[in-house]
Design an enzyme around this catalytic site. Structure first.
Site, PDB file in Angstrom:
ATOM      1  N   GLY A  95       0.820  -1.201   0.000  1.00 15.82           N
ATOM      2  CA  GLY A  95       0.000   0.000   0.000  1.00 15.82           C
ATOM      3  C   GLY A  95       0.855   1.251   0.000  1.00 15.82           C
ATOM      4  N   CYS A  96       0.348   2.316   0.584  1.00 16.66           N
ATOM      5  CA  CYS A  96       1.072   3.586   0.640  1.00 16.66           C
ATOM      6  C   CYS A  96       2.456   3.378   1.222  1.00 16.66           C
ATOM      7  CB  CYS A  96       0.287   4.595   1.474  1.00 16.66           C
ATOM      8  SG  CYS A  96       1.154   6.166   1.708  1.00 16.66           S
TER       9      CYS A  96
END
Length: 247
Positions: A95-96
């Site tokens: 993810g981020c």
């Protein structure tokens, strides 16, 4: 910059005793964020600061090089054989990349980290291009780790634990959606492949975390590197405080 001016009228129905809002008082906001009152403007408004205490801090130090060790070969691409180096490379997407990098920085044995884009088709993509989903890249973190201190298996487990239930979601981690947020473990040699495959398969066939050979890793723009550390969040080894995925 996490500062805000709040009018007393906006909180009059909240049950908060306005007389208690004075400089130095710590408040817990509706989103769970802690903020300190820095100024009170009579009965009209007050200002709060939710920046971490170390935000914007800088330090200088005199250092002396005592020794050096051999790191991984340049290129960092997949090669079947495990290089006989104390320092190894590992690449993960979860993810981020801001929060992911900080989580790794806190791990004992991690000696270096950077964020970037990998597993795509185009050369030297920009953040904007990757976010469009058109380049095929995913946001990723590459770390250098001391194999005498931390095992590759431990790093893979950190990834899977941080993903939580997202490991069962395709092209999504939390509210971040798209192929640029797909999660994966990108092995640099066959030893890493064996470990990653074993851990991922232990979560059953519904787990969609991909396990693939590492491709070219393109560094993200400078402002993305150690982003949360620069925003004041702690990168101290062993720190288990909650990681906020913003500055």
């Amino acid at each position: 910059d996490l500062e805000a001016k709040i009018s007393f009228d906006s909180i009059k129905d909240s049950g908060i005793d306005a007389s208690m809002i004075q400089p130095g008082v710590e408040l817990v906001m509706g989103n769970g964020l802690k903020a300190t009152v820095t100024e009170r403007n009579g009965e009209e408004s007050f200002t709060v600061d939710a920046n971490p205490p170390l935000a914007g801090a800088s330090y200088s130090a005199n250092v002396k090089l005592i020794s050096k060790v051999t790191g991984p070969d340049s290129g960092f691409l997949y090669s079947p054989e495990l290089a006989d180096n104390k320092i190894q490379a590992a690449t993960f997407a979860l993810g981020c990349f801001w929060g992911a990098e900080l989580a790794f920085m806190r791990e004992d044995g991690i000696v270096g980290s950077k964020v970037g884009y990998t597993q795509g088709q185009s050369e030297n993509p920009t953040y904007k291009e990757v976010c469009s989903g058109s380049t095929g890249h995913t946001e990723a973190v590459m770390v250098l780790y001391d194999s005498d201190i931390v095992s590759y298996e431990r790093l893979v487990e950190l990834v899977m634990n941080r993903l939580g239930e997202n490991k069962f979601l395709l092209n999504q981690v939390g509210n971040d959606r798209g192929t640029q947020y797909r999660h994966g473990i990108y092995y640099h040699n066959d030893d890493q492949k064996s470990v990653a495959t074993s851990v991922v398969e232990s979560f059953g066939e519904d787990c969609v975390t991909e396990v693939l050979p590492a491709m070219v890793f393109f560094d993200a723009e400078d402002y993305h590197q150690q982003y949360l550390l620069k925003g004041g969040q702690s990168a101290k080894k062993g720190d288990d405080s909650f990681i906020r995925c913003y500055g």
